[in-house]
Motif scaffolding. Sequence first.
Motif, PDB file in Angstrom:
ATOM      1  N   PRO A   1       0.803  -1.229   0.000  1.00 20.55           N
ATOM      2  CA  PRO A   1       0.000   0.000   0.000  1.00 20.55           C
ATOM      3  C   PRO A   1       0.836   1.280   0.000  1.00 20.55           C
ATOM      4  O   PRO A   1       0.312   2.364  -0.288  1.00 20.55           O
ATOM      5  N   TRP A   2       2.124   1.191   0.306  1.00 22.33           N
ATOM      6  CA  TRP A   2       2.966   2.391   0.294  1.00 22.33           C
ATOM      7  C   TRP A   2       3.344   2.820  -1.123  1.00 22.33           C
ATOM      8  O   TRP A   2       3.667   3.982  -1.360  1.00 22.33           O
ATOM      9  N   ILE A   3       3.318   1.899  -2.066  1.00 20.29           N
ATOM     10  CA  ILE A   3       3.770   2.215  -3.429  1.00 20.29           C
ATOM     11  C   ILE A   3       2.914   3.308  -4.078  1.00 20.29           C
ATOM     12  O   ILE A   3       3.454   4.266  -4.636  1.00 20.29           O
ATOM     13  N   PRO A   4       1.565   3.237  -4.039  1.00 24.79           N
ATOM     14  CA  PRO A   4       0.791   4.318  -4.669  1.00 24.79           C
ATOM     15  C   PRO A   4       0.989   5.677  -4.009  1.00 24.79           C
ATOM     16  O   PRO A   4       0.700   6.711  -4.609  1.00 24.79           O
ATOM     17  N   ILE A   5       1.476   5.704  -2.776  1.00 27.04           N
ATOM     18  CA  ILE A   5       1.729   6.974  -2.103  1.00 27.04           C
ATOM     19  C   ILE A   5       3.137   7.486  -2.407  1.00 27.04           C
ATOM     20  O   ILE A   5       3.333   8.666  -2.721  1.00 27.04           O
ATOM     21  N   LEU A   6       4.122   6.591  -2.326  1.00 29.15           N
ATOM     22  CA  LEU A   6       5.511   7.014  -2.478  1.00 29.15           C
ATOM     23  C   LEU A   6       5.890   7.367  -3.910  1.00 29.15           C
ATOM     24  O   LEU A   6       6.629   8.333  -4.131  1.00 29.15           O
ATOM     25  N   VAL A   7       5.442   6.624  -4.883  1.00 27.90           N
ATOM     26  CA  VAL A   7       5.884   6.856  -6.260  1.00 27.90           C
ATOM     27  C   VAL A   7       5.485   8.250  -6.764  1.00 27.90           C
ATOM     28  O   VAL A   7       6.352   8.996  -7.265  1.00 27.90           O
ATOM     29  N   PRO A   8       4.221   8.670  -6.651  1.00 27.16           N
ATOM     30  CA  PRO A   8       3.913  10.042  -7.114  1.00 27.16           C
ATOM     31  C   PRO A   8       4.666  11.117  -6.329  1.00 27.16           C
ATOM     32  O   PRO A   8       5.107  12.128  -6.900  1.00 27.16           O
ATOM     33  N   ASN A   9       4.832  10.903  -5.021  1.00 33.29           N
ATOM     34  CA  ASN A   9       5.549  11.895  -4.219  1.00 33.29           C
ATOM     35  C   ASN A   9       7.025  11.967  -4.601  1.00 33.29           C
ATOM     36  O   ASN A   9       7.613  13.055  -4.613  1.00 33.29           O
ATOM     37  N   LEU A  10       7.638  10.840  -4.916  1.00 33.33           N
ATOM     38  CA  LEU A  10       9.038  10.854  -5.348  1.00 33.33           C
ATOM     39  C   LEU A  10       9.189  11.546  -6.700  1.00 33.33           C
ATOM     40  O   LEU A  10      10.174  12.246  -6.942  1.00 33.33           O
ATOM     41  N   ILE A  11       8.202  11.359  -7.569  1.00 36.18           N
ATOM     42  CA  ILE A  11       8.256  12.048  -8.870  1.00 36.18           C
ATOM     43  C   ILE A  11       8.157  13.559  -8.672  1.00 36.18           C
ATOM     44  O   ILE A  11       8.922  14.331  -9.259  1.00 36.18           O
TER      45      ILE A  11
END
Length: 147
Positions: free
Chosen positions: A125-135
Amino acid sequence: MDETTWEQRHQVITHILTHPTTKPSLHSQFFISNQIPCYLNWDYPPILCPKHNQLFKWTISHFLKKVSKLGASNQASWRAKCPYQLPPPLVLAKGVEDAKWGDEDKREYVKKRLRSKKVGNDINPWIPILVPNLILLSFLFWDPYQD
């Protein structure tokens, strides 16, 4: 279906409901073809239909349907996937067990369904949160619109 009367529709529906089958007899096909117009998505050829010019179109569409599946097995209908249907389906879908009507059997069936894995994505569940924020964070350090 526009050129049929309600009486013809009623007779066809009654015939289909009283004679459920996956392979209709020639008599059944002839009866239905005289009552309602033919369509290209039927499984049997429209030879018996009043409009014989649809045979070539039906042949091409049937061939394309078979080719698009690429040898995959036939898709079972939603009725064939319901073991606790009354009356039971004529052909039970592959992988579905026959219905057991005892009380204990029904309880086991429900327990098994509740224990089964839920349908859905199996990702962290962390992937949909972290990926856009890292971009977005990367745009702070890198400006794609430099002068």
